[in-house]
Scaffold this motif. Structure first.
Motif, short mmCIF file in Angstrom:
data_model
loop_
_atom_site.label_atom_id
_atom_site.label_comp_id
_atom_site.label_asym_id
_atom_site.label_seq_id
_atom_site.Cartn_x
_atom_site.Cartn_y
_atom_site.Cartn_z
N ARG A 17 11.54 -19.99 -23.99
CA ARG A 17 11.83 -19.03 -22.92
C ARG A 17 13.31 -18.67 -22.90
N ASN A 18 14.17 -19.68 -23.01
CA ASN A 18 15.62 -19.43 -22.97
C ASN A 18 16.09 -18.59 -24.15
N TRP A 19 15.52 -18.85 -25.33
CA TRP A 19 15.87 -18.07 -26.53
C TRP A 19 15.52 -16.60 -26.33
N VAL A 20 14.32 -16.35 -25.82
CA VAL A 20 13.90 -14.97 -25.59
C VAL A 20 14.76 -14.32 -24.51
N LEU A 21 15.00 -15.05 -23.43
CA LEU A 21 15.79 -14.51 -22.32
C LEU A 21 17.20 -14.14 -22.76
N GLU A 22 17.81 -14.97 -23.60
CA GLU A 22 19.19 -14.76 -24.01
C GLU A 22 19.32 -13.74 -25.15
N GLU A 23 18.37 -13.76 -26.10
CA GLU A 23 18.53 -12.94 -27.31
C GLU A 23 17.58 -11.75 -27.38
N HIS A 24 16.48 -11.81 -26.62
CA HIS A 24 15.50 -10.72 -26.67
C HIS A 24 14.97 -10.44 -25.27
N PRO A 25 15.85 -10.11 -24.33
CA PRO A 25 15.44 -9.97 -22.93
C PRO A 25 14.51 -8.80 -22.66
N ASP A 26 14.34 -7.90 -23.65
CA ASP A 26 13.43 -6.78 -23.47
C ASP A 26 12.00 -7.12 -23.87
N CYS A 27 11.73 -8.40 -24.11
CA CYS A 27 10.37 -8.84 -24.44
C CYS A 27 9.42 -8.46 -23.30
N ASN A 28 8.35 -7.76 -23.64
CA ASN A 28 7.39 -7.34 -22.61
C ASN A 28 5.96 -7.74 -22.89
N VAL A 29 5.72 -8.34 -24.08
CA VAL A 29 4.36 -8.78 -24.42
C VAL A 29 4.40 -10.20 -24.96
N LEU A 30 3.62 -11.07 -24.34
CA LEU A 30 3.44 -12.44 -24.82
C LEU A 30 2.01 -12.56 -25.34
N ILE A 31 1.87 -13.01 -26.59
CA ILE A 31 0.54 -13.26 -27.15
C ILE A 31 0.38 -14.76 -27.34
N ASN A 32 -0.44 -15.36 -26.49
CA ASN A 32 -0.74 -16.80 -26.58
C ASN A 32 -1.79 -17.01 -27.66
N ASN A 33 -1.32 -17.30 -28.86
CA ASN A 33 -2.21 -17.38 -30.02
C ASN A 33 -2.32 -18.80 -30.60
N ALA A 34 -1.28 -19.61 -30.50
CA ALA A 34 -1.24 -20.90 -31.17
C ALA A 34 -2.36 -21.82 -30.69
N ALA A 35 -2.97 -22.52 -31.64
CA ALA A 35 -4.01 -23.49 -31.30
C ALA A 35 -4.17 -24.47 -32.46
N ILE A 36 -4.66 -25.65 -32.14
CA ILE A 36 -4.98 -26.64 -33.16
C ILE A 36 -6.41 -27.12 -32.93
N VAL A 37 -6.98 -27.78 -33.93
CA VAL A 37 -8.36 -28.27 -33.82
C VAL A 37 -8.50 -29.57 -34.59
N HIS A 38 -9.38 -30.43 -34.12
CA HIS A 38 -9.75 -31.64 -34.83
C HIS A 38 -11.26 -31.64 -35.05
N VAL A 39 -11.66 -31.94 -36.27
CA VAL A 39 -13.09 -32.05 -36.60
C VAL A 39 -13.38 -33.54 -36.74
N GLU A 40 -13.82 -34.14 -35.66
CA GLU A 40 -13.99 -35.59 -35.62
C GLU A 40 -15.23 -35.95 -34.82
N ASN A 41 -15.68 -37.19 -35.02
CA ASN A 41 -16.74 -37.76 -34.17
C ASN A 41 -16.09 -38.54 -33.04
N PHE A 42 -16.38 -38.15 -31.83
CA PHE A 42 -15.71 -38.74 -30.67
C PHE A 42 -15.85 -40.26 -30.63
N PHE A 43 -17.01 -40.77 -30.98
CA PHE A 43 -17.28 -42.20 -30.84
C PHE A 43 -16.79 -43.03 -32.02
#
Length: 245
Positions: free
Chosen positions: A69-95
Motif C-alpha cells: 500500500r505504501n509503495w503504491v501511495l508514494e510512487e503510484h498514487p493515481d492507482c484506481n484499479v486493484l485486481i485481487n488475483n493471487a492465490a495458492i492451493v494444496h492438493v492433499e488429504n486432510f487426514f
C-alpha cells in the motif's frame, strides 16, 4: 467499466492469469503494477513486459500488505484499479498430512484474508482517483467444490460471499466491486497437469475483459455458467460430474 487509461495493480501478476492480465492491460492503460512472492518470476515478467512496475512481497503477511500500500501511495498514487488475483492451493488429504493445518493457514491468509486486507487498505487510494474499482478473482468452485482441494474451494467461497457483501455495503461508494469467476485455466498453477477442460489464459482473460467492460459485476467465464446452473438444478450430479474430471 472500461479497462483503459487506468493505473492497475495486479496481485500475483508474475505468472498465469495475472501475467496474462498484465500483458493485455498494459496495451491500453497508463500503468500496470504487479506484485508477487518470487523475485525470479517478477524479473522474468519484467523481461517479457518491460513497461510493468513491480514490488516483491508476500501478501499473506499483513506487514507486506501495508508495504505494498505504501509503495503504491508514494510512487503510484493515481492507482484506481486493484485486481485481487493471487492465490495458492494444496492438493492433499486432510487426514493423512501431518502439516495440513499449516497449509490451511497459508491458504486462508493468501486467498481470503489478503484480498480482504488489501481491499480495506487500498479503498482510500482508489477513491481519490477516477473510475475506481476492486476486481476480485474467484472460481466456479464457489458453487461446487473439487475434492482434491481441502481448503481452496472454501477460501474462494468465503471470498465470493465477502465480495457480495462488499458490493452491497459500497452502494454509496464510487468504487466498482466486481467478481470474476474463472473455470479451469491452463496455467503453471496446475503444475503441468491441467484438466482436459482447461481453457487458455488468453481466452479466459479475453472473456473477462469483454464482460467487465459490458458493466457486469459478477462475471462467470466459460463453463462456470453451466456449472452454476447445474449446481442449482441437480447439486449431487454437479458434484459427481466435476469430481470425475
Amino acid at each position: 467499466m472500461v479497462l483503459q487509461n487506468n493505473t492497475v495493480l495486479i496481485t500475483g501478476g508474475s505468472s498465469g492469469i495475472g501475467l496474462e492480465l498484465a500483458q493485455r492491460l498494459i496495451e491500453r492503460n497508463n500503468e500496470v503494477l504487479i506484485c508477487g512472492r518470487t523475485p525470479e518470476k517478477l524479473q522474468r515478467a519484467r523481461q517479457k513486459l518491460p513497461e510493468i512496475k513491480y514490488l516483491q512481497c508476500d501478501i499473506s503477511k499483513p506487514a507486506d500488505c501495508e508495504r505494498l500500500r505504501n509503495w503504491v501511495l508514494e510512487e503510484h498514487p493515481d492507482c484506481n484499479v486493484l485486481i485481487n488475483n493471487a492465490a495458492i492451493v494444496h492438493v492433499e488429504n486432510f487426514f493423512q498430512d501431518d502439516d495440513i493445518l499449516d497449509k490451511a493457514d497459508a491458504e486462508i491468509q493468501t486467498n481470503l484474508l489478503a484480498p480482504i486486507r488489501l481491499s480495506k487498505l487500498f479503498a482510500p487510494i482508489l477513491s481519490n482517483n477516477k473510475n475506481p474499482a476492486i476486481i476480485t478473482i474467484t472460481t466456479g468452485l464457489v458453487y461446487v467444490p473439487r475434492t482434491i482441494y481441502p481448503f481452496y474451494n472454501a477460501t474462494k467461497s468465503a471470498l465470493h460471499s465477502f465480495v457480495q457483501v462488499l458490493r452491497s455495503q459500497s452502494s454509496d461508494s464510487p468504487i466498482d466491486i466486481i467478481e470474476v469467476q474463472f473455470p479451469a485455466v491452463d496455467t503453471p498453477w496446475h503444475q503441468g497437469n491441467p484438466p482436459d477442460i482447461a481453457i487458455s489464459a488468453k481466452e479466459a482473460v479475453g472473456n473477462m475483459i469483454q464482460e467487465v467492460e459490458k458493466g457486469n459485476k459478477e462475471v462467470q467465464v466459460g463453463k462456470v455458467k453451466l456449472l452454476y446452473l447445474l449446481s442449482r438444478i441437480a447439486p449431487k450430479l454437479a458434484f459427481r460430474k466435476l469430481n470425475s474430471l
